[in-house]
Design an enzyme around this catalytic site. Structure first.
Site, PDB file in Angstrom:
ATOM      1  N   GLU A   1    -100.473  38.100 -31.090  1.00 27.83           N
ATOM      2  CA  GLU A   1    -101.847  37.796 -31.484  1.00 27.83           C
ATOM      3  C   GLU A   1    -102.734  39.032 -31.422  1.00 27.83           C
ATOM      4  O   GLU A   1    -103.616  39.208 -32.279  1.00 27.83           O
ATOM      5  CB  GLU A   1    -102.414  36.690 -30.597  1.00 27.83           C
ATOM      6  CG  GLU A   1    -101.879  35.306 -30.895  1.00 27.83           C
ATOM      7  CD  GLU A   1    -100.459  35.078 -30.401  1.00 27.83           C
ATOM      8  OE1 GLU A   1     -99.814  34.125 -30.865  1.00 27.83           O
ATOM      9  OE2 GLU A   1    -100.004  35.872 -29.536  1.00 27.83           O
TER      10      GLU A   1
ATOM     11  N   HIS B   1    -102.293  24.610 -24.776  1.00 28.74           N
ATOM     12  CA  HIS B   1    -102.385  24.422 -26.225  1.00 28.74           C
ATOM     13  C   HIS B   1    -103.461  23.396 -26.603  1.00 28.74           C
ATOM     14  O   HIS B   1    -103.440  22.870 -27.713  1.00 28.74           O
ATOM     15  CB  HIS B   1    -101.046  23.935 -26.794  1.00 28.74           C
ATOM     16  CG  HIS B   1     -99.901  24.877 -26.612  1.00 28.74           C
ATOM     17  ND1 HIS B   1     -99.331  25.110 -25.394  1.00 28.74           N
ATOM     18  CD2 HIS B   1     -99.223  25.643 -27.508  1.00 28.74           C
ATOM     19  CE1 HIS B   1     -98.329  25.980 -25.530  1.00 28.74           C
ATOM     20  NE2 HIS B   1     -98.250  26.323 -26.809  1.00 28.74           N
TER      21      HIS B   1
END
Length: 336
Positions: free
Chosen positions: A68, A137
């Site tokens: 990321e 998440h």
């Protein structure tokens, strides 16, 4: 189409509306590119990019490595060179790994270089609970990034706004972060065809009322509307405001509503402490609208804990319709 005709409107899902926005933008401007993990052949973790790789090819729909920080950095660099990248984080939680590029680079380069550059990058961040994806998440971290000058942060709650805010973000010279609630991806609603924009920084009054103002974000808008209908049957008329943008917040719309109703409930999924509702509450408290309040401001935010995996505990960790009902009833009866 003549000047008085209305654009065609179709029912699309939230995900389909986002994909249509990207398709329109890519078809109109070769500078628009898509980047992210598994967005190509796989079509995205939530299937949002779909088959756009077949239409535009791997040079414009690019799978990035599982990094990321690296992917966000390339997107910021691409924006600096004149492209209009849309970077997708698989989950908004994973943006924590790219914070260096988001907070220290994208947000600050225009300022640090005296306005000689802009960073027109759009970052898509699927967030929120309700899918049983557990603590790493399922977070709602939009208040983190909304704290940073130089970033714009939006949270569309409907398919029409998901499309319109994305197209508006692509027109913006500054970095825009779009938090998309995962539960909303399958929700359908009317979406105008063609190109249009939903203004960044403008809230929507999605239900007018006279007795209490409910300011909500993302999926909480729908919970607030459901609660408002139940309250109406009890004689309590709630006004529901969909913030849509949390940086910058539409101060005028919120304050005008509070002056009218005299009561305020803020509903958001992020952890209550230092969340979006805290900023809205402070904004009201620091304005002349404070003098119109007939009761204390109420914040309904997420519990002070990670999001649990267990489905019942997961529901208990974020506001639900009964929580909104209880808060408004107590306000209306003077119990708060």
């Amino acid at each position: 189409m003549n000047a008085h005709s209305q654009p065609e409107t179709r029912d699309l899902s939230y995900a389909e509306a986002i994909r249509e926005a990207m398709d329109i933008a890519m078809g109109a401007d070769e500078r628009v590119i898509l980047m992210g993990e598994d967005i190509g052949v796989y079509g995205g973790a939530f299937g949002v990019t779909g088959d756009l790789i077949d239409k535009y090819g791997p040079d414009r729909v690019m799978d990035t490595p599982i990094s990321e920080l690296g992917g966000a950095g390339v997107a910021v660099g691409a924006a600096l060179t004149g492209l209009r990248p849309i970077f997708e984080f698989q989950f908004s939680d994973f943006a924590t790994l790219g914070m260096e590029q988001i907070v220290n680079q994208a947000a600050k380069l225009r300022y640090m270089l005296g306005g000689s550059v802009s960073v027109p990058v759009v970052m898509r961040l699927p967030g929120g609970s309700g899918t049983g994806a557990a603590a790493q998440h399922s977070q709602s971290l939009e208040a983190w990034t909304a704290h940073v000058p130089g970033l714009k942060v939006v949270q569309p709650s409907t398919p029409a706004d998901a499309k319109g805010l994305l197209l508006a973000a692509l027109d913006d010279p500054d970095p825009v972060l779009i938090y998309e609630h995962k539960i909303l991806y399958k929700m359908k609603g009317p979406v105008p065809a063609g190109h249009y924009t939903t203004p960044i920084g403008k809230a929507a009054i999605v239900r007018e009322g006279r007795d209490v103002t409910i300011v909500a974000t993302a999926i909480m808008v729908h919970k607030a509307l459901e609660a408002a209908e139940k309250l109406a049957a009890e004689g309590v008329d709630a006004e529901v405001i969909d913030l849509r943008t949390i940086r910058p917040i539409d101060r005028d719309t919120v304050l005008a509503s509070v002056r009218k109703t005299g009561r305020l409930v803020c509903v958001y999924e992020g952890v209550k402490t230092l969340g979006v509702g805290a900023e809205v509450s402070a904004m009201v408290a620091e304005s002349d609208a404070f003098d119109f309040l007939d009761a204390p401001i109420v914040r309904l935010g997420g519990a002070e804990c990670p999001i649990p995996y267990n489905p019942e505990l997961e529901k208990a960790a974020v506001p639900q319709v009964p929580d909104i009902l209880n808060a408004v009833r107590n306000l209306a009866k003077g119990r708060i």
